[in-house]
Design a protein around this motif. Structure first.
Motif, short mmCIF file in Angstrom:
data_model
loop_
_atom_site.label_atom_id
_atom_site.label_comp_id
_atom_site.label_asym_id
_atom_site.label_seq_id
_atom_site.Cartn_x
_atom_site.Cartn_y
_atom_site.Cartn_z
N GLU A 230 0.79 -1.18 0.02
CA GLU A 230 0.08 -0.10 -0.12
C GLU A 230 0.88 1.29 -0.04
O GLU A 230 0.29 2.11 -0.87
CB GLU A 230 -1.05 0.01 1.20
CG GLU A 230 -1.71 1.12 1.18
CD GLU A 230 -2.79 1.23 2.77
OE1 GLU A 230 -3.86 1.33 2.32
OE2 GLU A 230 -2.06 1.05 3.73
N TYR A 231 1.86 1.26 0.91
CA TYR A 231 2.89 2.46 0.86
C TYR A 231 3.64 2.57 -0.59
O TYR A 231 3.59 3.80 -1.00
CB TYR A 231 3.78 2.27 1.99
CG TYR A 231 5.05 3.23 2.14
CD1 TYR A 231 4.85 4.57 2.62
CD2 TYR A 231 6.17 3.02 1.36
CE1 TYR A 231 5.82 5.37 2.54
CE2 TYR A 231 7.15 3.83 1.25
CZ TYR A 231 6.94 5.17 2.01
OH TYR A 231 7.91 6.02 1.79
N LEU A 232 3.96 1.62 -1.06
CA LEU A 232 4.65 1.56 -2.31
C LEU A 232 3.84 2.07 -3.39
O LEU A 232 4.06 2.95 -4.12
CB LEU A 232 5.53 0.53 -2.80
CG LEU A 232 6.77 0.09 -1.87
CD1 LEU A 232 7.18 -1.30 -1.99
CD2 LEU A 232 7.63 0.95 -1.89
N TYR A 233 2.64 1.70 -3.50
CA TYR A 233 1.52 2.14 -4.39
C TYR A 233 1.50 3.55 -4.25
O TYR A 233 1.22 3.79 -5.29
CB TYR A 233 0.46 1.22 -4.10
CG TYR A 233 -0.77 1.48 -5.41
CD1 TYR A 233 -0.70 0.78 -6.58
CD2 TYR A 233 -1.76 2.46 -5.09
CE1 TYR A 233 -1.78 0.95 -7.25
CE2 TYR A 233 -2.77 2.62 -5.92
CZ TYR A 233 -2.51 1.96 -7.10
OH TYR A 233 -3.75 2.12 -8.12
N ALA A 234 1.19 4.12 -3.15
CA ALA A 234 0.85 5.40 -3.11
C ALA A 234 2.12 6.36 -3.36
O ALA A 234 2.04 7.40 -3.81
CB ALA A 234 0.24 5.70 -1.74
N LYS A 235 3.42 5.70 -2.67
CA LYS A 235 4.42 6.67 -2.93
C LYS A 235 5.16 6.73 -4.57
O LYS A 235 5.80 7.71 -4.78
CB LYS A 235 5.58 6.10 -1.94
CG LYS A 235 6.95 6.68 -1.99
CD LYS A 235 6.71 7.89 -1.07
CE LYS A 235 8.31 8.48 -1.00
NZ LYS A 235 8.43 9.75 -0.31
#
Length: 132
Positions: free
Chosen positions: A56-61
């Motif tokens: 989720e973090y990588l997808y958003a970042k």
């Protein structure tokens, strides 16, 4: 403050003693103590939670990165090596419940055991405190 309380403070978590003990119970200890529950189920849960949170973090970042690049980054972050480094920094090995053989062979410093324990800690924390 007990060493358990100090570790939970460093981790930024607060879980009950029973769940804490379970998260640190290696199968070798269980085998020598009548087959008590091990941290393996918590490890399974924690691995999934960690994978989800990192994804989720990588997808958003990194909205511009394709799936393959995101997957490579996630794999690097949730690797045994990365989790073991974190566990060593937090001195997680001092709290492990290991059987005699694992204890004598420096199991408290084995990357695989430390990484699995970090995942179990994440699973335990999720069960007690939820996703937030």
């Amino acid at each position: 403050m007990s060493s358990k309380e100090e570790l939970m403070k460093r981790l930024g978590i607060n879980i009950d003693s029973e769940t804490f003990r379970l998260a640190f119970t290696h199968r070798s200890y269980s085998y020598e103590h009548g087959g008590i529950p091990t941290n393996e189920r918590l490890e399974f849960l924690g691995d999934s939670i960690l994978g989800f949170c990192v994804a989720e973090y990588l997808y958003a970042k990194f909205p511009h990165l394709p799936e393959g690049d995101l997957a490579k980054r996630r794999a690097a972050i949730v690797s045994t090596r990365a989790l073991a480094i974190i566990a060593r920094d937090l001195e997680v090995g001092e709290h492990l419940l290991l059987g005699r053989g694992e204890a004598q062979s420096n199991g408290a410093n084995k990357s695989s055991i430390l990484a699995d324990t970090m995942e179990a800690i994440l699973g335990a924390t999720y069960l007690v405190q939820g996703m937030a």
